[in-house]
Design an enzyme around this catalytic site. Structure first.
Site, PDB file in Angstrom:
ATOM      1  N   THR A 127       0.828  -1.203   0.000  1.00 13.54           N
ATOM      2  CA  THR A 127       0.000   0.000   0.000  1.00 13.54           C
ATOM      3  C   THR A 127       0.864   1.256   0.000  1.00 13.54           C
ATOM      4  O   THR A 127       1.969   1.257   0.555  1.00 13.54           O
ATOM      5  CB  THR A 127      -0.918   0.009   1.243  1.00 13.54           C
ATOM      6  N   ASP A 128       0.330   2.337  -0.577  1.00 12.53           N
ATOM      7  CA  ASP A 128       1.056   3.609  -0.545  1.00 12.53           C
ATOM      8  C   ASP A 128       1.126   4.193   0.873  1.00 12.53           C
ATOM      9  O   ASP A 128       1.882   5.139   1.112  1.00 12.53           O
ATOM     10  CB  ASP A 128       0.410   4.630  -1.508  1.00 12.53           C
ATOM     11  N   GLU A 129       0.336   3.619   1.791  1.00 12.01           N
ATOM     12  CA  GLU A 129       0.331   4.168   3.155  1.00 12.01           C
ATOM     13  C   GLU A 129       1.678   3.972   3.849  1.00 12.01           C
ATOM     14  O   GLU A 129       1.945   4.603   4.872  1.00 12.01           O
ATOM     15  CB  GLU A 129      -0.805   3.542   3.980  1.00 12.01           C
ATOM     16  N   TYR A 155      -1.644  -0.257  11.068  1.00 11.86           N
ATOM     17  CA  TYR A 155      -1.860  -0.937   9.767  1.00 11.86           C
ATOM     18  C   TYR A 155      -0.701  -0.666   8.823  1.00 11.86           C
ATOM     19  O   TYR A 155      -0.071  -1.599   8.312  1.00 11.86           O
ATOM     20  CB  TYR A 155      -3.187  -0.463   9.136  1.00 11.86           C
ATOM     21  N   LYS A 159       2.204  -3.229   7.219  1.00  4.36           N
ATOM     22  CA  LYS A 159       2.376  -3.436   5.771  1.00  4.36           C
ATOM     23  C   LYS A 159       3.813  -3.078   5.352  1.00  4.36           C
ATOM     24  O   LYS A 159       4.388  -3.732   4.485  1.00  4.36           O
ATOM     25  CB  LYS A 159       1.369  -2.595   4.990  1.00  4.36           C
TER      26      LYS A 159
END
Ligand code: NAD
Ligand code: TYD
Length: 344
Positions: A127-129, A155, A159
């Protein structure tokens, strides 16, 4: 028969879309879906695939080493794509433990099985997060593959750890790993805890639409099938050891999204309710997808104005699916999460 592709989390939102895409567009591939069916998976999501002779489903938890190794022993997949994860930021703030267990240790188990049985490719769906956030007043800034990892939530931290572990398995053990990092997805079958389906569901039932803070946070939205095509491009054209950012330059503030949904459903803006902000709320996500576009020839094909219409129409036509997701435990979740936010 061509390749056997093993997908983890294939009963969830994106993993299921990916399985459907492979079954449709790679007619000589067999799809093995391994999913333990958490709250985020609805059995109806996979009911059509279950009838396909090229599709096999195992209800198994990626944290269970014996179970995962037994599936590899039997199926001997050539390609493995790891979608399985706890995926909701708000839940990670309430209960980080299971995020670390599934997203990090579960990924390790799947990669250990890949090492033991040998695969052509292990792909980690990221994810880009993991890049943290960008300021709202710097529209010139974007996440690139070399942007430093700087996570905000349990989260995104879990990741990021999984991505780094996958890259470490490549460097240390020579596992043929690729990683993709995608922006926010939307489309059919997304669990109604995430912004777009939650707002569609609430607006449909004339319930308040809980917008965090001022609603000015920005996300970069990509239609789920475009994401899945991006992953397939990485599998077929990507280079081992590389990271690819996937996104379509489609930034919108949350309040814009909510107003688009209300307009499309013909519901009044008076349903919007500003509620207490998320802890550590990331301001803006925005992907620079130029590497994937140049190296893989990938680009998104669904414009947001079309994708959001398709999505809203799907939720309208699949009220039963939504009802199945929102019965039982969902009500406790909603009361727990939103009861304490109350109107600002
Ligand atoms: P989701 O929550 O809809 O689905 C996750 C699936 O994984 C569910 O079917 C669940 O049952 C399964 N699962 C969870 N824990 C498991 C375990 N221990 N063992 C086996 N199966 C397990 O999530 P999603 O939105 O489809 O996301 C899929 C992947 O894509 C995740 O890795 C997520 O981090 C990543 N991602 C999501 C987005 C997004 O906008 N949704 C964006 C970028 C990346
Ligand atoms: P979400 O769909 O949870 O995705 P993520 O946080 O992983 O980007 O949330 C998208 C944006 O919408 C985020 O800025 C938080 C906001 N949001 C609300 O304002 N209200 C809500 O009820 C939810 C679920 C999210």
């Amino acid at each position: 028969m061509g390749k056997t592709i093993l997908v983890t989390g294939g009963a969830g939102f994106i993993g299921n879309c990916f399985c459907k895409l492979i079954l449709k567009e790679r007619p000589d591939w067999k799809v093995v879906n391994v999913d333990c069916m958490t709250y985020a998976a609805n059995p109806s999501t996979i009911k059509n695939e279950m009838n396909d002779p090229r599709y096999v489903f195992y209800r198994e938890d990626i944290r269970r080493r014996d179970g995962i190794f037994a599936i590899f022993e039997k199926e001997r997949p050539g390609i493995v794509v790891n979608f399985a994860a706890e995926s909701h930021v708000d839940r990670s703030i309430e209960n980080p433990g299971v995020f670390l267990e599934t997203n990090i240790l579960g990924t390790q188990v799947v990669m250990d099985a890949c090492r033991m049985y040998g695969v052509e490719r292990f792909h980690q769906v990221g994810t880009d997060e993991v890049y943290g956030d960008l300021p709202l007043d710097r529209p010139d800034l974007f996440f690139r593959e070399d942007t430093p990892i700087r996570t905000s939530s349990p989260y995104s931290t879990s990741k990021a750890a999984a991505d780094l572990l996958a890259l470490a398995y490549h460097r240390t053990y020579g596992l043929p790993v690729t990683v993709s990092r995608c922006s926010n997805n939307y489309g059919p079958y997304q669990f109604p805890e995430k912004l777009i389906p939650l707002m569609i569901n609430n607006a449909t039932h004339d319930k308040p639409l809980p917008v965090y803070g001022e609603g000015l946070n920005v996300r970069d939205w990509l239609y789920v099938e475009d994401h899945c095509r991006g992953i397939l491009s990485v599998l077929e054209k990507g280079k081992v050891g590389e990271v690819y950012n996937l996104g379509g330059h489609n930034e919108k503030s949350n309040i814009e999204i909510v107003k688009i949904i209300l307009k499309e459903l013909g519901k009044p803006e008076s349903l919007i309710t500003f509620v207490a902000d998320r802890k550590g709320h990331d301001q803006r996500y925005a992907i620079d997808p130029s590497k994937a576009m140049a190296d893989l020839g990938w680009q998104p094909t669904t414009m947001f104005k079309d994708g959001i219409r398709l999505t809203i129409a799907w939720y309208r036509e699949n009220a039963d699916w939504l009802d199945e997701c929102t019965s039982g435990e969902y009500r406790n979740y909603y009361d727990k999460m939103y009861g304490k936010r109350s109107d600002k």
